[in-house]
Design an enzyme around this catalytic site. Structure first.
Site, PDB file in Angstrom:
ATOM      1  N   LYS A 133     -69.858  34.323 -28.974  1.00 15.31           N
ATOM      2  CA  LYS A 133     -69.176  34.871 -30.152  1.00 15.31           C
ATOM      3  C   LYS A 133     -69.100  33.795 -31.249  1.00 15.31           C
ATOM      4  O   LYS A 133     -69.397  32.622 -30.986  1.00 15.31           O
ATOM      5  CB  LYS A 133     -67.785  35.350 -29.753  1.00 15.31           C
ATOM      6  CG  LYS A 133     -66.860  34.241 -29.292  1.00 15.31           C
ATOM      7  CD  LYS A 133     -65.624  34.793 -28.591  1.00 15.31           C
ATOM      8  CE  LYS A 133     -64.701  33.652 -28.182  1.00 15.31           C
ATOM      9  NZ  LYS A 133     -63.637  34.105 -27.270  1.00 15.31           N
ATOM     10  N   ARG A 157     -52.739  40.482 -25.816  1.00 15.74           N
ATOM     11  CA  ARG A 157     -53.732  40.566 -26.882  1.00 15.74           C
ATOM     12  C   ARG A 157     -54.432  41.916 -26.775  1.00 15.74           C
ATOM     13  O   ARG A 157     -54.105  42.836 -27.498  1.00 15.74           O
ATOM     14  CB  ARG A 157     -54.692  39.380 -26.738  1.00 15.74           C
ATOM     15  CG  ARG A 157     -55.455  39.065 -27.962  1.00 15.74           C
ATOM     16  CD  ARG A 157     -56.188  37.732 -27.861  1.00 15.74           C
ATOM     17  NE  ARG A 157     -57.260  37.734 -26.856  1.00 15.74           N
ATOM     18  CZ  ARG A 157     -58.136  36.747 -26.700  1.00 15.74           C
ATOM     19  NH1 ARG A 157     -58.072  35.673 -27.465  1.00 15.74           N
ATOM     20  NH2 ARG A 157     -59.075  36.817 -25.780  1.00 15.74           N
ATOM     21  N   HIS A 163     -57.912  37.959 -19.218  1.00 10.68           N
ATOM     22  CA  HIS A 163     -58.084  36.658 -19.870  1.00 10.68           C
ATOM     23  C   HIS A 163     -56.814  35.858 -19.623  1.00 10.68           C
ATOM     24  O   HIS A 163     -55.716  36.405 -19.619  1.00 10.68           O
ATOM     25  CB  HIS A 163     -58.327  36.874 -21.369  1.00 10.68           C
ATOM     26  CG  HIS A 163     -58.888  35.683 -22.081  1.00 10.68           C
ATOM     27  ND1 HIS A 163     -60.005  35.007 -21.647  1.00 10.68           N
ATOM     28  CD2 HIS A 163     -58.489  35.052 -23.214  1.00 10.68           C
ATOM     29  CE1 HIS A 163     -60.263  34.015 -22.492  1.00 10.68           C
ATOM     30  NE2 HIS A 163     -59.357  34.009 -23.442  1.00 10.68           N
ATOM     31  N   ARG A 166     -66.724  33.822 -17.505  1.00 15.21           N
ATOM     32  CA  ARG A 166     -67.190  33.980 -18.898  1.00 15.21           C
ATOM     33  C   ARG A 166     -67.004  32.644 -19.616  1.00 15.21           C
ATOM     34  O   ARG A 166     -65.944  32.360 -20.135  1.00 15.21           O
ATOM     35  CB  ARG A 166     -66.379  35.052 -19.638  1.00 15.21           C
ATOM     36  CG  ARG A 166     -66.349  36.423 -18.978  1.00 15.21           C
ATOM     37  CD  ARG A 166     -65.491  37.395 -19.791  1.00 15.21           C
ATOM     38  NE  ARG A 166     -64.169  36.883 -20.050  1.00 15.21           N
ATOM     39  CZ  ARG A 166     -63.110  37.008 -19.233  1.00 15.21           C
ATOM     40  NH1 ARG A 166     -63.226  37.679 -18.099  1.00 15.21           N
ATOM     41  NH2 ARG A 166     -61.950  36.483 -19.554  1.00 15.21           N
ATOM     42  N   TYR A 210     -57.141  13.973 -55.055  1.00 16.73           N
ATOM     43  CA  TYR A 210     -56.048  14.832 -55.518  1.00 16.73           C
ATOM     44  C   TYR A 210     -54.712  14.415 -54.906  1.00 16.73           C
ATOM     45  O   TYR A 210     -54.652  14.094 -53.705  1.00 16.73           O
ATOM     46  CB  TYR A 210     -56.294  16.287 -55.106  1.00 16.73           C
ATOM     47  CG  TYR A 210     -57.411  16.984 -55.819  1.00 16.73           C
ATOM     48  CD1 TYR A 210     -57.548  16.936 -57.209  1.00 16.73           C
ATOM     49  CD2 TYR A 210     -58.321  17.750 -55.093  1.00 16.73           C
ATOM     50  CE1 TYR A 210     -58.574  17.613 -57.837  1.00 16.73           C
ATOM     51  CE2 TYR A 210     -59.353  18.445 -55.722  1.00 16.73           C
ATOM     52  CZ  TYR A 210     -59.475  18.367 -57.104  1.00 16.73           C
ATOM     53  OH  TYR A 210     -60.469  19.046 -57.718  1.00 16.73           O
ATOM     54  N   CYS A 227     -61.419  17.588 -50.634  1.00 15.60           N
ATOM     55  CA  CYS A 227     -61.503  18.577 -51.724  1.00 15.60           C
ATOM     56  C   CYS A 227     -62.271  19.803 -51.210  1.00 15.60           C
ATOM     57  O   CYS A 227     -62.727  19.834 -50.073  1.00 15.60           O
ATOM     58  CB  CYS A 227     -62.247  18.018 -52.917  1.00 15.60           C
ATOM     59  SG  CYS A 227     -61.735  16.384 -53.457  1.00 15.60           S
ATOM     60  N   MET A 228     -62.452  20.794 -52.081  1.00 17.83           N
ATOM     61  CA  MET A 228     -63.177  21.991 -51.658  1.00 17.83           C
ATOM     62  C   MET A 228     -64.602  21.643 -51.221  1.00 17.83           C
ATOM     63  O   MET A 228     -65.071  22.106 -50.185  1.00 17.83           O
ATOM     64  CB  MET A 228     -63.197  23.022 -52.792  1.00 17.83           C
ATOM     65  CG  MET A 228     -63.790  24.349 -52.375  1.00 17.83           C
ATOM     66  SD  MET A 228     -63.784  25.570 -53.694  1.00 17.83           S
ATOM     67  CE  MET A 228     -62.037  25.929 -53.855  1.00 17.83           C
ATOM     68  N   ASP A 229     -65.286  20.820 -52.017  1.00 17.25           N
ATOM     69  CA  ASP A 229     -66.691  20.507 -51.718  1.00 17.25           C
ATOM     70  C   ASP A 229     -66.972  19.019 -51.584  1.00 17.25           C
ATOM     71  O   ASP A 229     -68.131  18.630 -51.479  1.00 17.25           O
ATOM     72  CB  ASP A 229     -67.601  21.080 -52.813  1.00 17.25           C
ATOM     73  CG  ASP A 229     -67.591  22.592 -52.830  1.00 17.25           C
ATOM     74  OD1 ASP A 229     -67.849  23.190 -51.780  1.00 17.25           O
ATOM     75  OD2 ASP A 229     -67.303  23.167 -53.896  1.00 17.25           O
TER      76      ASP A 229
HETATM   77  C1  LIG Z   1     -63.714  33.367 -26.019  1.00 20.33           C
HETATM   78  C2  LIG Z   1     -63.540  34.029 -24.731  1.00 20.33           C
HETATM   79  C3  LIG Z   1     -64.054  33.456 -23.556  1.00 20.33           C
HETATM   80  C4  LIG Z   1     -64.669  32.077 -23.524  1.00 20.33           C
HETATM   81  O1  LIG Z   1     -63.681  31.080 -23.605  1.00 20.33           O
HETATM   82  P1  LIG Z   1     -64.026  29.523 -23.499  1.00 20.33           P
HETATM   83  O2  LIG Z   1     -62.718  28.859 -23.404  1.00 20.33           O
HETATM   84  O3  LIG Z   1     -64.742  29.189 -24.758  1.00 20.33           O
HETATM   85  O4  LIG Z   1     -64.879  29.345 -22.306  1.00 20.33           O
HETATM   86  C5  LIG Z   1     -63.950  34.190 -22.401  1.00 20.33           C
HETATM   87  N1  LIG Z   1     -63.375  35.415 -22.376  1.00 20.33           N
HETATM   88  C6  LIG Z   1     -62.866  35.974 -23.475  1.00 20.33           C
HETATM   89  C7  LIG Z   1     -62.241  37.319 -23.391  1.00 20.33           C
HETATM   90  C8  LIG Z   1     -62.920  35.301 -24.688  1.00 20.33           C
HETATM   91  O5  LIG Z   1     -62.383  35.871 -25.788  1.00 20.33           O
END
Ligand SMILES: *Cc1c(COP(=O)(O)O)cnc(C)c1O
Length: 375
Positions: free
Chosen positions: A33, A131, A160, A212, A261, A308-310
């Protein structure tokens, strides 16, 4: 070029193989992701596909991008897919995440019926992050309903974890117990997956059928506790990403001169100040000012003044031979020194995850390594 993000695909392949060995016989799902945590979605997906049972993305758009690039590996969309986009999801042949008790699952089933192919789904249970997910009390009935719907293939059930980074929290065991209780009645063949990188490393009992992993694939440790695995000899991860820019201007300033700044930094002695051509719009957090470091000519030097921004500033007083055009490493190696994404994150009051995930997609990535080259 103002900045360059270099990604070593062989490092990613190495990390995936190391994590797959660590968790076997559990399978490895690769989480890509957020533009593969800033490393670049499609090239990283190609490098990971041979090592992972499945690729996990957050949004349907990411899955579609993978399919358009010709990637045929199984893909699981972890996040919500609006009902109006279920046809697109079906055409992309992705597995969906379900956590509802009725309407949405029926909408998924009806798209599958109309399009004459079953849809793989993973039921998500909320065991303590609050969540996404079914309440554990509702999960057995909802999962049984998904399993009994002919148009759905219940491929998995997952949850999770909230606090797997820390070894001294008992909450992981509590969540695992809730998950086991909620999924005890599932038929064999429905894959149970709980662990992300930290749990896969630190809590072997959470590996179940699959893990995962995201952050570890990129050679970034999810926490100090997990990094201890490196020292105990269990696991070697290679950071895959380097982020470099160049000095575009140098200023010799008097003692007492301020920089940037808000005049948050003042020279205590005659100083050599470098201007960098990147700022918070390029992914360098504003909080890096007066706190983070970079590498120039193999030496650690401080970022001074406000980002700064850039643009941003380095104090190069300790590098008297510095010149305009010198390479500046924000993440990566220079000579014998290395700055990790975790270190930059800590200096900015955040974590390595946020630093790499926010590197803008418009900055070109330069890839090295044989892994993932189109064949
Ligand atoms: C992002 C995510 C992961 C991976 O997590 P890491 O800590 O980067 O290994 C696994 N499961 C779900 C649902 C996530 O949102």
């Amino acid at each position: 070029m103002i900045a360059e993000i270099a990604v070593d695909l062989d490092a990613i392949a190495h990390n995936a193989a190391a994590l797959a060995r660590l968790v076997a016989p559990a399978k490895l799902s690769a989480v890509i992701k957020a533009n593969a945590y800033g490393h670049g979605l499609v090239p990283v997906a190609r490098a990971l596909a041979p090592h992972a049972a499945r690729l996990c993305v957050y949004a349907l758009e990411e899955a579609v991008e993978l399919r358009e690039a010709g990637i045929t590996a199984p893909v699981h969309v972890l996040g919500p897919v609006p009902a109006g986009e279920l046809d697109v999801a079906h055409a992309a042949d992705v597995a969906l995440t379900l956590w509802d008790r009725g309407l949405y699952a029926r909408q998924v089933a009806s798209v599958a019926r109309r399009r004459r192919r079953r849809v793989a789904v993973h039921g998500k249970i909320d065991t303590g992050v609050a969540r996404l997910g079914l309440r554990p009390a509702d999960a057995p009935a909802a999962l049984a309903r998904y399993a009994a719907t002919p148009e759905l293939e219940l491929a998995g059930a997952f949850t999770h974890l909230a606090a797997a980074e820390e070894l001294d929290s008992s909450f992981t065991q509590e969540q695992l117990a809730r998950f086991r209780a909620a999924t005890g009645g599932l038929p064999a063949g429905v894959e149970r997956h709980v662990a992300a990188t930290a749990a896969a490393m630190l809590w072997p009992e959470t590996r179940l059928d699959a893990v995962r992993c995201g952050i570890g694939l990129y050679g970034i440790w999810p926490s100090a506790d997990s990094e201890a695995l490196l020292r105990t000899g269990g696991l070697e991860l290679e950071p895959a990403l380097s982020w470099r820019t160049r000095v575009v201007a140098l200023h010799a300033v008097e003692a007492g001169a301020s920089v940037g700044y808000g005049r948050t930094w003042t020279a205590e002695r005659p100083s050599l100040i470098a201007t960098l051509p990147i700022g918070y719009a390029e992914g360098l957090p504003r909080s890096a000012g007066n706190s983070a470091q970079a590498l120039v000519r193999g030496r650690r030097v401080p970022l001074v003044g406000r980002v700064c921004m850039d643009m941003s500033f380095l104090d190069l007083t300790g590098v008297p031979d510095a010149a305009v055009g010198d390479a500046v490493t924000l993440i990566g190696r220079d000579g014998g020194e290395r700055i990790t994404a975790e270190q930059l994150g800590t200096a900015c009051g955040t974590i390595g995850y946020e630093i790499v995930a926010r590197l803008p997609a418009h900055v070109p990535r330069v890839y090295s390594g044989a892994a993932g080259q189109p064949r």
